[in-house]
Design a protein around this motif. Structure first.
Motif, PDB file in Angstrom:
ATOM      1  N   UNK A   1       0.815  -1.202   0.003  1.00 35.84           N
ATOM      2  CA  UNK A   1       0.032  -0.191   0.014  1.00 35.84           C
ATOM      3  C   UNK A   1       0.726   1.353   0.109  1.00 35.84           C
ATOM      4  N   UNK A   2       2.021   1.153   0.745  1.00 34.54           N
ATOM      5  CA  UNK A   2       3.014   2.308   0.801  1.00 34.54           C
ATOM      6  C   UNK A   2       3.532   2.701  -0.533  1.00 34.54           C
ATOM      7  N   UNK A   3       3.807   1.619  -1.308  1.00 37.64           N
ATOM      8  CA  UNK A   3       4.575   1.664  -2.875  1.00 37.64           C
ATOM      9  C   UNK A   3       3.557   2.513  -3.653  1.00 37.64           C
ATOM     10  N   UNK A   4       2.083   2.061  -3.536  1.00 37.21           N
ATOM     11  CA  UNK A   4       1.041   2.857  -4.447  1.00 37.21           C
ATOM     12  C   UNK A   4       0.940   4.172  -3.985  1.00 37.21           C
ATOM     13  N   UNK A   5       1.191   4.802  -2.741  1.00 39.74           N
ATOM     14  CA  UNK A   5       0.981   5.873  -2.441  1.00 39.74           C
ATOM     15  C   UNK A   5       2.108   6.850  -2.917  1.00 39.74           C
ATOM     16  N   UNK A   6       3.367   6.157  -2.820  1.00 37.18           N
ATOM     17  CA  UNK A   6       4.614   6.583  -3.265  1.00 37.18           C
ATOM     18  C   UNK A   6       4.544   7.014  -4.786  1.00 37.18           C
ATOM     19  N   UNK A   7       4.250   5.964  -5.585  1.00 37.15           N
ATOM     20  CA  UNK A   7       3.971   6.211  -6.946  1.00 37.15           C
ATOM     21  C   UNK A   7       2.857   7.305  -7.600  1.00 37.15           C
ATOM     22  N   UNK A   8       1.975   7.172  -6.698  1.00 35.21           N
ATOM     23  CA  UNK A   8       0.915   8.235  -6.904  1.00 35.21           C
ATOM     24  C   UNK A   8       1.480   9.585  -6.641  1.00 35.21           C
ATOM     25  N   UNK A   9       2.393   9.671  -5.563  1.00 33.97           N
ATOM     26  CA  UNK A   9       3.015  11.239  -5.266  1.00 33.97           C
ATOM     27  C   UNK A   9       3.995  11.503  -6.350  1.00 33.97           C
ATOM     28  N   UNK A  10       4.539  10.443  -6.722  1.00 35.69           N
ATOM     29  CA  UNK A  10       5.516  10.685  -7.803  1.00 35.69           C
ATOM     30  C   UNK A  10       4.953  11.270  -9.261  1.00 35.69           C
ATOM     31  N   UNK A  11       3.855  10.567  -9.434  1.00 36.58           N
ATOM     32  CA  UNK A  11       3.143  10.846 -10.702  1.00 36.58           C
ATOM     33  C   UNK A  11       2.533  12.292 -10.602  1.00 36.58           C
ATOM     34  N   UNK A  12       2.248  12.736  -9.154  1.00 31.31           N
ATOM     35  CA  UNK A  12       1.600  14.008  -9.111  1.00 31.31           C
ATOM     36  C   UNK A  12       2.735  14.933  -9.280  1.00 31.31           C
TER      37      UNK A  12
END
Length: 142
Positions: A1-12
């Motif tokens: 779940x933390x990986x998905x959040x980090x990926x979303x932050x990176x995309x933003x």
């Protein structure tokens, strides 16, 4: 779940940077500096940085990644050296599990020890003769 959040932050963040630069091409289709090669180089560097980041996220525990980030703030070259070593270990299959903070500390100590050994190998030692020839000694012999 933390990986998905980090990926979303990176995309933003990537979308925000692209918007600040004038779109995905960086400047609204007008190359800066008069050449398209600079834009391609920048894209290549960004893609390489993203690839490295993805690999490091897979092989580092969050505490180890945080420590590596703090090292980067202090000394960029040391962080890059450690990242290169970690990526090489991962690509050759020598890592069986994620790298913990303690393992990262051990790697940092090993690198520091190797650098000290290299510095000692290349050290130049000058031994000066004591009681050798001296112009003042010539005056006493008169």
């Amino acid at each position: 779940m933390a990986d998905a959040e980090l990926e979303e932050i990176r995309r933003a963040r990537l979308a925000q940077l692209q918007q600040q630069q004038g779109g995905p091409r960086g400047g609204g289709g007008v190359p800066r500096g008069g050449g398209g090669a600079e834009g391609q180089d920048e894209q290549r560097k960004q893609a390489e940085a993203e690839r490295r980041s993805a690999i490091l996220n897979q092989i580092l525990e969050p505490e180890a990644a945080d420590r590596l980030g703090r090292i980067r703030l202090v000394k960029e070259s040391r962080a890059m050296d450690i990242e290169n070593r970690l990526i090489t270990l991962a690509q050759t299959g020598q890592l069986r599990q994620k790298v913990s903070e303690d393992q990262l500390k051990q790697l940092l100590n090993a690198v520091a020890e190797n650098q000290r050994k290299d510095e000692e190998e290349h050290k130049i030692v000058i031994n000066r003769r004591k009681g050798g020839w001296d112009d003042d000694d010539d005056l006493l012999d008169l």
